[in-house]
Write an enzyme that holds these catalytic residues in place. Structure first.
Site, PDB file in Angstrom:
ATOM      1  N   TRP A 140       0.830  -1.207   0.000  1.00 57.28           N
ATOM      2  CA  TRP A 140       0.000   0.000   0.000  1.00 57.28           C
ATOM      3  C   TRP A 140       0.863   1.256   0.000  1.00 57.28           C
ATOM      4  O   TRP A 140       0.526   2.250  -0.647  1.00 57.28           O
ATOM      5  CB  TRP A 140      -0.969  -0.028   1.184  1.00 57.28           C
ATOM      6  CG  TRP A 140      -1.713  -1.324   1.247  1.00 57.28           C
ATOM      7  CD1 TRP A 140      -1.699  -2.250   2.255  1.00 57.28           C
ATOM      8  CD2 TRP A 140      -2.554  -1.876   0.220  1.00 57.28           C
ATOM      9  NE1 TRP A 140      -2.470  -3.330   1.925  1.00 57.28           N
ATOM     10  CE2 TRP A 140      -3.017  -3.134   0.688  1.00 57.28           C
ATOM     11  CE3 TRP A 140      -2.956  -1.436  -1.041  1.00 57.28           C
ATOM     12  CZ2 TRP A 140      -3.859  -3.945  -0.065  1.00 57.28           C
ATOM     13  CZ3 TRP A 140      -3.802  -2.252  -1.799  1.00 57.28           C
ATOM     14  CH2 TRP A 140      -4.232  -3.492  -1.312  1.00 57.28           C
ATOM     15  N   ASP A 147      -1.352   6.811   6.432  1.00 60.20           N
ATOM     16  CA  ASP A 147      -2.406   5.866   6.073  1.00 60.20           C
ATOM     17  C   ASP A 147      -2.580   4.937   7.261  1.00 60.20           C
ATOM     18  O   ASP A 147      -1.740   4.079   7.533  1.00 60.20           O
ATOM     19  CB  ASP A 147      -1.995   5.088   4.819  1.00 60.20           C
ATOM     20  CG  ASP A 147      -2.994   3.987   4.449  1.00 60.20           C
ATOM     21  OD1 ASP A 147      -3.993   3.811   5.167  1.00 60.20           O
ATOM     22  OD2 ASP A 147      -2.755   3.306   3.425  1.00 60.20           O
ATOM     23  N   LYS A 190     -11.656  -2.147   8.450  1.00 64.70           N
ATOM     24  CA  LYS A 190     -10.802  -2.868   9.397  1.00 64.70           C
ATOM     25  C   LYS A 190     -11.296  -2.636  10.829  1.00 64.70           C
ATOM     26  O   LYS A 190     -11.745  -3.545  11.491  1.00 64.70           O
ATOM     27  CB  LYS A 190      -9.349  -2.397   9.282  1.00 64.70           C
ATOM     28  CG  LYS A 190      -8.817  -2.232   7.876  1.00 64.70           C
ATOM     29  CD  LYS A 190      -8.512  -3.536   7.188  1.00 64.70           C
ATOM     30  CE  LYS A 190      -7.831  -3.303   5.861  1.00 64.70           C
ATOM     31  NZ  LYS A 190      -7.503  -4.548   5.150  1.00 64.70           N
TER      32      LYS A 190
END
Length: 356
Positions: A99, A166, A190
């Site tokens: 990511w 992030d 999440k």
């Protein structure tokens, strides 16, 4: 049979969130309408987004000068929105996984990107240390938790410029010093809500400094001005997020959530470290994630990995297969996962090892 949900995302939600969301799907706020069909302009839904925003600020102790936004597009869209809005000349990025690498790729479309360090050559099995962030960077971007590889940065880095993080997979698991940040973003699937909404926390005085034209929907100022209501927001995930935030407040907030998360991770890592069959994949224990525990079988037992997955399934343990790019196992210990589920997994590991 009770299920023990270790999926990495979409992932486990609290029973409180699921039940209240299910009720609202049938009858939202006594309107006689489903939350799936109610107008986002209604006073009932405005109350939802107002309370959710207030709870994010309260639980994370966000100071004045920041706005909380509820956007679509996932964290992947933020890979582009961050540099679109914040990158003037140069940004620094830390490459710690898939990511982070994707974020770097997008940022390069908007300006100079200085990748200050990377652990790619070692399969992202550790967090780089002792890197130097240039003081003239517009911001330093890092991914706090790497779901695929099981590494995590749990303290705010000390760098000479503002930061962007992030935090998709570990937000609401530790305290954050917002004075160091221009923006924090997190996909919901999440630790917050079903997929479909992205939480963005942005410092307002960091906006409007680039001279590039920004499309209306990609300009943070659009959403700040309209209170995340410029277009129809993801109504259902925001409602579920509110339920999760209420649940977090009832539990006692960030400190209690972190205590529980650390306890769960300590239990599972202890079982891995004591095992002759299983071994962790992160090379430095200090870099181990408390959200996503990645492990494999030692070489002499490698062929038994599929059998262990089936063994777990028979006990109601789901979602422990590792990411398709790395294999092995991954147990995601998000906030909603009870410690009882970790105990079930640890018992399964012990029993499987004893059998073989």
């Amino acid at each position: 049979m009770k299920k023990h949900n270790f999926y990495a995302g979409p992932s486990i939600l609290s029973e409180y969130t699921i039940q209240n969301t299910a009720d609202a799907i049938l009858n939202f706020a006594d309107t006689g309408l489903s939350v799936l069909e109610v107008s986002h302009r209604s006073k009932e839904f405005q109350a939802v987004i107002d309370e959710a925003t207030a709870l994010v600020k309260e639980i994370l102790e966000i100071p004045a000068g920041f706005e909380v936004l509820w956007l679509g597009g996932g964290a992947s869209l933020q890979f582009a929105m961050i540099p679109y809005n914040l990158l003037v000349k140069k940004a620094a990025y830390l490459d710690t996984g898939t990511w982070a690498s994707n974020a770097i790729k997008e940022a390069r479309l908007f300006g100079e990107v200085d990748v200050v360090a990377s652990s790619k050559e070692a399969g992202y099995t550790y967090i780089p240390k002792d890197f130097v962030v240039p003081a003239d960077a517009d911001y330093f971007h890092y991914t706090t938790n790497n779901t695929i590889y099981g590494t995590e940065i749990r303290t705010d880095p000390n760098v000479p410029c503002r930061m962007v993080a992030d935090m998709s997979s570990d937000i609401f698991s530790r305290r954050i010093d917002f004075s160091n940040y221009d923006a924090i973003y997190a996909g919901a699937q999440k630790n917050l809500a079903p997929a479909g909404v992205t939480l963005v926390i942005v410092r307002t005085d960091a906006l409007g400094k680039t001279d590039r034209p920004i499309p209306t929907m990609l300009d943070y100022r659009t959403h700040v001005k309209k209170g995340s209501m410029f277009n129809t927001p993801p109504v259902l995930p925001i409602f579920s997020a509110l339920q999760t935030l209420r649940y977090y407040k009832q539990l006692g907030g960030i400190d209690e959530l972190e205590r529980r998360d650390v306890e769960k991770a300590k239990m599972l890592y202890g079982a891995i470290d004591d095992s002759k069959m299983f071994t962790g994949t992160v090379t430095d224990p200090a870099d181990r994630s408390i959200m996503n525990v990645c492990f494999v079988m030692t070489p002499e037992y490698k062929e038994l990995e599929p059998a262990f997955v089936d063994f777990c399934l028979a006990r109601g343990i789901v979602g422990i297969k590792g990411h398709r790019s790395v294999g092995g196992f991954r147990a995601s210990l998000y906030n909603a996962l009870p410690i009882e589920s970790v105990k079930v997994l640890v018992d399964a590991m012990h029993d499987f090892e004893a059998t073989h």
